[in-house]
Each structure stands twice: as C-alpha cells, then as structure tokens.
Design an enzyme around this catalytic site. Structure first.
Site, PDB file in Angstrom:
ATOM      1  N   ASP A 280       0.941  -1.151   0.035  1.00  0.00           N
ATOM      2  CA  ASP A 280      -0.034   0.117   0.088  1.00  0.00           C
ATOM      3  C   ASP A 280       0.764   1.233  -0.183  1.00  0.00           C
ATOM      4  OD1 ASP A 280      -3.147   0.713   1.585  1.00  0.00           O
ATOM      5  OD2 ASP A 280      -2.195   1.663   0.028  1.00  0.00           O
TER       6      ASP A 280
HETATM    7  C1  GLC Z   1      -4.226   4.420  -0.244  1.00  0.00           C
HETATM    8  C2  GLC Z   1      -5.095   3.200   0.049  1.00  0.00           C
HETATM    9  C3  GLC Z   1      -5.248   2.138  -0.757  1.00  0.00           C
HETATM   10  C4  GLC Z   1      -5.298   2.782  -2.287  1.00  0.00           C
HETATM   11  C5  GLC Z   1      -3.800   3.236  -2.523  1.00  0.00           C
HETATM   12  C6  GLC Z   1      -3.746   3.905  -3.848  1.00  0.00           C
HETATM   13  O1  GLC Z   1      -3.447   4.974   0.729  1.00  0.00           O
HETATM   14  O2  GLC Z   1      -4.833   2.761   1.315  1.00  0.00           O
HETATM   15  O3  GLC Z   1      -6.339   1.416  -0.259  1.00  0.00           O
HETATM   16  O4  GLC Z   1      -5.556   1.860  -2.960  1.00  0.00           O
HETATM   17  O5  GLC Z   1      -3.270   4.200  -1.446  1.00  0.00           O
HETATM   18  O6  GLC Z   1      -4.553   4.952  -3.753  1.00  0.00           O
END
Ligand code: GLC
Length: 739
Positions: A280
């Site tokens: 993430d």
């Molecule tokens: C964010 C979220 C995740 C998302 C990613 C890309 O922080 O936690 O769910 O897909 O970053 O945006």
C-alpha cells in the site's frame, strides 16, 4: 453426452494450462534479457505527478526513469489520452516492457455507484457484481488495467472511516460480496477488452485497527484472524483475483508489509496465490516509522523477502534492491519471482501484444455513463437505501401531498453524493443527480417543493434556522437531508464522535417542534449516532452515499416507486462507548438477559447493551410473516445434511423484497462460540398476499469453525437454528444435533 462434456472440460483445462505455459515461456524469455536494474524497475510503482491518494513522497521527474525502464506501473493516470502518452514514454525503454496502469476504481469510474458499504446493504450479489462490471467496463475503456479493489476488510468499528469501502461486519456476507466484486471487475477473462485486474485489499486485518483509528496497530489471535478476517480474502482469491495489496497496519507486532506469515506462509504458500502483491502507498518506507526497519535498505529487504512484490510510492526498491542483491542480502531468485509474477499479468492482460489495446478514444466516449450504466447505478442505489423507521406509514409519500419542504445541508449538494473514493471527472458534474433534482423531477408538477438549507454540515451557525422554519410551517410534510460530508469517512477519516455533525440535530428538533411531520434522510459513509432523531422522528431513511444516480434512487424510494429492501451490513451503536459492537459476539460467563439485568453481569451501568439498529435490520413498506418451518431431520451425521424450509408471506399491501436470514448457534464448543452467526440468506420478492417457500441446506461446512489448534472442524453437539428478518428479529427457530 457425458463423454462430450468430459472431453470439453478436458479441452478447456488443457488449453488453459497450455496458454499458461506459453505465457510462462514468454515471461522467461523476457526475464533472460533483463538486467538487474530493469528487473527492479518492474517492482517500482509511481503515482502520476501531482495526483496523490496518500502522502506524497517526492515528485521527482519520472519520464527519465520511465525511459530507463525503472518503472513497472503507474497509478492515478486516467483517461485514454494520458495513459497513451505515458505508455509511449515507457515504450522508449530498452526492452519496451509496457506499464500497468492502476486506479482506485472502488465504486465506479464515471458512473458512480453507491459506496461499497451501501451496496452491501442490498444483500443483492448480482447487483453488486454488476456494479463492479460496469466500473470495469468504464475503467478499461479509459486506459486503466487494474483497480485497487475490492477492499474486503471486515469492519466492526464505525469510528474507522474506511468501513465505507468494505462490506461491513460479517464474514459470511463479506466473503460472498468479495467474490462477486472480483468477478465483476475481472469479467469473463483477464485480457478481455472490458476486464481489469482486481486487487484484494488490505491484507490483512486492517479493519481491526485499535480504537478505530486509521493505520493503528492490530493485535488479535490467529484464531480470530482465520475465523473472521481472512475468509473474504480467500473467497476473493478463489474467485480468481489477480493481485493483492498489503495493509499499513502492524499485525501482532509485525507490519503486514513485512509479514512473512501473511504473504509467504498463507497467501503464496497455503493458498498458492500466483498473482502479485503490491504494497500500500509508501508502506514499505513506513516500516521505518513503525520502528521495524532501521532504514530504507532494511525496509526493502524485509518487504521483498516477506513477499511484497511491487513497491507503491516508497522508492525503497528503486533505491536499495540492486545493492541488496549484489551484496547477497536478497537472493536474485526472490527478485526474479516477483518480476515473473508481474510480467505474467502484463502478458495475461495482452499488453505485450498491444500496449495500447485499452487506449481507444471512441470506446471511452461510448462507455462512460451511458444509459445502461446509469440504469445499473440507479438500480443498485435504490436497493442500498435502508428504511430504519416508518411510523404511521408516513412513507411512501402520499399522492395527496401538495406542499412538501425539502430541508437540510445535503438537499442540493451534487458531488457530495459520490462519497469517498469516487473519481472526479474534471469540470463535469452534470451527470450527478442531486437529491433535490431527483425528487423535483419525480413529483407531479403541481406538487409544490420548497427548499431551505437550514444549516451547514459541520459548522455551528444557526442563521438558516429561521428560513427553514418558515418553509417548514408552510408545508404539509418536511423531508430533511442531513449527515456527514463525503470526506468525513474514507481513508484517514476516523472519527471519535459519530454524532450528526454541527447543529443538524438541533435543526431537526426545531423543525419537529413546528408539528409538521418530518422524514429524515441520513447520508453517511458509516453508521452514525442520532439517538434523539431515532427516538422522536416518525420516519428515517439511511441513504449512505448513493453515487451519481442518488437523486433518482432516493425519489424512487420516497415515492414508493421502489419498496426499500436493504438490510444493515453493520451494527449501529447507541454510543461510541459501545464500540466495538457486533452481532456475532460471544456470550460471556455472565450474559445480561435484559437491560435491567445488570447486577454482576456483562453490561454497562449507564447504557443499554443493545445496539440502536442491529446487523441485518431494515424495514419495508410491507410486512412479512415467517412460518411453517420444517426440517427433514433434526439429527445429522458428519457426512449428512439437513434440509430446512419455511414459508414467507407478504402480509402487507405493497409488493416487496425480504432478505430471509439463516443464523446458527453452536451451543457448546472446544472454544466458545458466537451467540449467532449468519450462515445463509435468500432475497425474495413477494406480491401482496403471496407466499413463497424458502429452502436452506445445513451441512457440515456451516457447522464448522477453527478450533484452538486452527483446525477447521465441526464438533458433535447441539445447534440453534434461527431464521429471521434481522439478527435481532428471529421469526422461527429449531434445534438440531450433529451426532
Ligand atoms: C491508499 C489506500 C489504498 C489505495 C492506495 C492507492 O493509501 O490505502 O487503499 O488503493 O493508497 O491510492
């Protein structure tokens, strides 16, 4: 005939296996050509310049890195024009390896569906799959290959803003919805022009953040992890999910990003996951802040060894992996495995054959928010609206009403209806139907609909009260639209107080005091607390965030064009002090039999133990009778099953749908068992007076659980069988025994 079926199946299996082998051969042929630097490049993912869905860690010039083959994927690049332009740059690299474009297409691309928690309230798996399908068609037509969805985190704590993104508190319902969303996103086959890769997130147990505070630690037994939090991930994997995303939280002291138990032992080991794992946003680099990694190099080493294949936005792999391999701290085989997993998906998506296959302007124009997509969004939205209260059948709105007031801070809002994680169309909101527009267009022209804002969402000004009271007094009925703003839930939006924000409940009280009947519509991305309103208002509708067809769907329900059928996928607390509160809790050694039974019992001295609204609760404009429960036997051996049936009758005057819920309770176990667990449900439609027979099967699987040795077993014993309209509204029950 049988032979032909067998031959067909064998052919399908062999062709699929052959195709896979062919892809593996092509992957290896590319891998052999790659330098170590190019291999590490495939593990590096950047967001588009200036577009962030997380903390921005530095918008260094990326074009050069794209040309040098140092980037494997981009996110937040949207639209055919922009994805084509960035892909063109990436194809100037030595080996011309195409990029993957990822995007948070969580509940729609342009056509915006209700937030996922609202969709879950529909308990309509076909509609939920359809919503993901439409999202995939529009995303794929816009150059997107990969959505970072479905989010399958079990959510038992409404303080956590991301409950809006999941399917609520129940593992059984959440698992079915996870699979439906994966199937919707990935369609018939990856590589089809309307299919996008799903990404199951956040692995794992992110929803159990202590205190409901986003990104906070998670501490739980392996048994709770396996029994409650992992099954939706396994259901998504079994549905063919192409990728996984790990989670920000530490789990029992080890950040998920570096958690070998999760990513190597379970996901890639026991579950044999062949796709790839993306971290993430920045979570690899964040292991320094966690106090788990001393520096970026240590973080990169821990993450890659634990099974995090691609690095979203932390740059740890870009900066340290080449050196770590050259120093022998990370085996090249580990990097090769990660690269193979990523290249395999690029081949499956057909990007090596045609890197621009998803870049067709004409298809993009035709797909976005077309009539059939709008219809699907309206259908999903009306099925997501929960009728919480309806005294004296105030709803649906009577045709005799000629003067209606529509009051509140959300009545005329447009983009608010999209909810969190929606995709903003640059300078275009014309496709979003506000609540005002939807109701105005639906009501007869001669029905006077007047408006007053009354107050803001979160500010404390009461300056609009006078006008609102004037408008209310001049009407026969008031509809109030109140709630949170769309960004009061979602990522990084945990709330310690779940009350209606600002002075909205004061406004409701003031309007109520005029004596004009009031229908309250509550918009939010989570369960809120609104006790005075719940106790004193005659009609309450929970509309979550309904998406781009919000106004039409709300009008469908308020006017009775659609009889509300949704059921809560999450428990609504009476107070924050009750949280975490969920229906499938253990009984304890001192269960309180009622609110008055508090003496030395597991209860609060200052508040009822019961929720404001229970899991599975939702009213209809009609009523249903459950009776005639019959079982073909009441004792079963391990290999047998029990067939159960009952009659459900529509005893009201409106046609309607009912979610018939089957709960079981294992009275005694080698570990304590929940007081009830959802094990099956049927959503049925009934005309007034109509009766249908509903059938369920109880087999060993439905009686099974993880024991203290993490064995999935069913133990002989006595089980309560309960069928009802909500977890706290059991209509018929029986007792069975597993011999
Ligand atoms: C964010 C979220 C995740 C998302 C990613 C890309 O922080 O936690 O769910 O897909 O970053 O945006």
């Amino acid at each position: 005939m049988i032979n032909r079926i067998i031959i067909a199946i064998l052919l399908l299996v062999t062709t699929t296996a052959a195709a896979q082998t062919k892809i593996d051969r092509r992957v290896d042929s590319v891998l052999r050509l790659m330098t170590l630097e190019e291999k590490v490049g495939q593990l590096n993912q950047y967001t588009a310049d200036g577009l962030a869905t997380g903390p921005v860690s530095g918008d260094d010039r990326k074009d050069e890195q794209l040309r040098q083959g140092k980037v494997g994927s981009m996110l937040n690049v949207k639209g055919v024009k922009d994805t084509r332009a960035v892909q063109t740059i990436a194809l100037q690299s030595r080996l011309r390896i195409p990029l993957l474009f990822g995007q948070d297409v969580i509940h729609g691309y342009k056509t915006t569906f209700p937030i996922p928690l609202a969709e879950a309230a529909s308990w309509d798996l076909a509609a939920i799959e359809k919503a993901a399908r439409v999202a995939a068609v529009e995303a794929a037509a816009s150059g997107i290959h990969w959505t970072f969805a479905p989010m399958v985190d079990i959510g038992r704590d409404p303080r956590w803003g991301r409950v809006m993104e999941g399917a609520g508190e129940d593992t059984y319902l959440g698992s079915l919805i996870a699979a439906a969303r994966v199937k919707g996103f990935q369609g018939k086959r990856l590589g089809d022009i309307d299919a996008v890769m799903a990404c199951v997130k956040h692995f794992a147990a992110y929803g159990a953040a202590i205190g409901g505070r986003d990104y906070n630690s998670v501490d739980m037994s392996d048994r709770m992890l396996w029994e409650t939090y992992l099954p939706p991930f396994k259901a998504a994997l079994d549905a063919g999910a192409a990728t996984f995303m790990n989670s920000f939280n530490d789990l029992n002291g080890i950040p998920a990003t570096a958690n070998r138990y999760l990513q190597r032992d379970i996901l890639k080991g026991k579950w044999k996951f062949s796709g790839f794992v993306v971290s993430d946003w920045g979570s690899i680099g964040e292991m320094i802040a966690h106090g788990y990694s001393a520096d970026g190099a240590a973080a990169a080493k821990s993450a890659i060894l634990a099974g995090s294949d691609m690095d979203m936005e932390s740059r740890a792999y870009r900066d340290h992996l080449v050196t770590l391999v050259k120093k022998g701290e990370v085996p090249l085989s580990i990097v090769d495995d990660a690269v193979r997993r990523i290249l395999r998906k690029k081949f499956e998506m057909g990007l090596f054959d045609d890197p621009f296959k998803f870049c067709n302007e004409e298809r993009e124009q035709q797909a976005l928010n077309n009539a059939s997509h709008k219809a699907a969004a309206r259908d999903m939205a009306k099925k997501s609206i929960v009728l919480l209260k309806n005294e004296n059948s105030l709803l649906p709105l009577s045709d005799t009403l000629k003067r209606i007031a529509f009051i509140g801070p959300l009545v005329k809002e447009v983009k608010q209806n999209l909810g969190f994680w929606s995709i903003e169309m640059p300078d275009d909101s014309s496709y979003i139907v506000s609540q005002w527009q939807g109701l105005r267009e639906r009501l007869p022209a001669n029905t006077q609909l007047t408006y007053a804002k009354g107050c803001g969402i979160a500010d404390t000004s009461r300056g609009g009260f006078e006008e609102a009271l004037r408008v209310a007094k001049a009407s026969q009925l008031v509809i109030m639209s109140v709630g949170e703003s769309r960004d009061m839930s979602g990522e990084a939006h945990s709330r310690a107080s779940l009350q209606l924000p600002g002075v909205q409940e004061e406004l409701i009280k003031a309007i109520h005091a005029t004596g004009v009947p009031v229908v309250v519509v509550i918009n939010a991305g989570r369960p809120l607390i609104f006790n005075w309103t719940a106790d004193n208002m005659p009609a309450i509708v929970y509309s979550w965030w309904l998406g781009s067809e919000a106004g039409n769907a709300l009008a469908d329900v308020l006017t009775g064009d659609y009889n509300p059928s949704a059921k809560l996928p999450m428990t609504f607390p009476r107070a924050e002090g009750q949280i975490p509160i969920y229906y499938n809790h253990f009984n304890t050694g001192r269960p309180a039999a009622s609110d008055s039974d508090r003496n030395y019992k597991s209860a609060y001295t200052d508040l009822s133990l019961s929720p404001r609204y229970a899991f599975g609760y939702g009213l209809s404009y009609t009523t249903f009778r459950y009776d005639n429960l019959q079982l073909d036997k009441k004792k079963m051996k391990a290999g047998e099953q029990i067939s159960l049936q009952l009659k459900v009758t529509n005893t009201g005057k409106y046609a309607g749908e009912e979610v018939v819920q089957l709960y079981l309770r294992d009275r005694f176990g080698s570990v304590v068992r929940p007081v009830k667990e959802l094990k099956d449900f049927r959503k049925i439609s009934l005309q007034p007076g109509e009766t249908k027979t509903v059938q369920f099967i109880i087999n060993k699987e439905k009686l099974s659980f993880y024991n203290d040795k993490l064995q999935w077993i069913a133990e002989p014993g006595v089980f309560d069988v309960m069928v009802g309209s909500a977890s706290d509204d059991i209509r018929v029950k029986e007792v069975i025994e597993l011999m």
